[in-house]
Write a protein that holds these residues in place. Structure first.
Motif, PDB file in Angstrom:
ATOM      1  N   VAL A 277       0.866  -1.173   0.000  1.00  0.00           N
ATOM      2  CA  VAL A 277       0.000   0.000   0.000  1.00  0.00           C
ATOM      3  C   VAL A 277       0.902   1.222   0.000  1.00  0.00           C
ATOM      4  O   VAL A 277       1.773   1.362   0.864  1.00  0.00           O
ATOM      5  N   THR A 278       0.694   2.103  -0.977  1.00  0.00           N
ATOM      6  CA  THR A 278       1.523   3.301  -1.057  1.00  0.00           C
ATOM      7  C   THR A 278       0.875   4.435  -0.266  1.00  0.00           C
ATOM      8  O   THR A 278      -0.301   4.378   0.074  1.00  0.00           O
ATOM      9  N   LYS A 279       1.649   5.457  -0.014  1.00  0.00           N
ATOM     10  CA  LYS A 279       1.139   6.624   0.710  1.00  0.00           C
ATOM     11  C   LYS A 279       0.062   7.353  -0.084  1.00  0.00           C
ATOM     12  O   LYS A 279      -0.794   8.004   0.486  1.00  0.00           O
ATOM     13  N   SER A 280       0.083   7.201  -1.411  1.00  0.00           N
ATOM     14  CA  SER A 280      -0.936   7.847  -2.248  1.00  0.00           C
ATOM     15  C   SER A 280      -2.194   6.987  -2.382  1.00  0.00           C
ATOM     16  O   SER A 280      -3.143   7.390  -3.044  1.00  0.00           O
ATOM     17  N   GLY A 281      -2.197   5.796  -1.760  1.00  0.00           N
ATOM     18  CA  GLY A 281      -3.390   4.951  -1.761  1.00  0.00           C
ATOM     19  C   GLY A 281      -3.403   3.869  -2.821  1.00  0.00           C
ATOM     20  O   GLY A 281      -4.377   3.120  -2.917  1.00  0.00           O
ATOM     21  N   GLU A 282      -2.363   3.748  -3.628  1.00  0.00           N
ATOM     22  CA  GLU A 282      -2.305   2.670  -4.607  1.00  0.00           C
ATOM     23  C   GLU A 282      -2.070   1.346  -3.887  1.00  0.00           C
ATOM     24  O   GLU A 282      -1.382   1.302  -2.868  1.00  0.00           O
TER      25      GLU A 282
END
Length: 159
Positions: A117-122
């Motif tokens: 899970v990335t910080k941008s929500g991906e």
């Protein structure tokens, strides 16, 4: 005879009319061409260049299938599971070669699954692969929205 045939046809017409309904609406999923382009842009890059470590919010080990007797994953301690997850994450970020287009080989099986899970929500799913009968991972398959790419582990032959 004709009277019975007419009655049969009328009955069929009434039954089909009585039970006919509008078909349910069909959702059409549109391809996300930006995602497909992202995968093509990643070909040839190293994993940390495509998905920098500082852009990752969390990496979760969701499945684990260790070599040996089925069910041994349930017998691992929490510390052993964390150590395995850390080792797989370290291998993904530092021991993989250039990103490739093709996927899983016939002689490979899934040994684990990670979710990134990335910080941008991906959200990305990572299948950890190993060759049949081997203990260590030899490749990773990274799946994103509408694409998948392969990350071979450096030093493992892919013949």
């Amino acid at each position: 005879m004709i009277r019975y045939l007419v009655l049969a046809v009328l009955t069929v017409c009434l039954l089909t009319h009585a039970t006919a309904t509008e078909p349910p609406p069909v959702e059409v999923k549109h391809l996300d061409y930006k995602s497909i382009t992202k995968a093509n842009d990643w070909i040839g890059l190293q994993f940390p260049d495509a998905l920098p470590r500082d852009s990752v919010s969390r990496i979760i080990l969701t499945q684990l299938k260790p070599v040996g007797i089925p069910g041994t994953a349930d017998e691992l301690t929490a510390q052993q599971t964390r150590d395995i997850a850390s080792g797989l994450t370290r291998a993904l970020f530092s021991e993989t070669g250039a990103i490739q287009k093709w996927g899983q080989l016939a002689e490979e099986g899934e040994m684990a699954e990670l979710v990134i899970v990335t910080k941008s929500g991906e959200i990305f799913f990572v299948d950890v692969l190993r060759k049949t009968g081997e203990e260590n991972a030899n490749a990773f398959i990274l799946r994103g929205s509408g694409f998948s790419v392969r990350l071979p582990v450096v030093g493992v032959s892919e013949d």
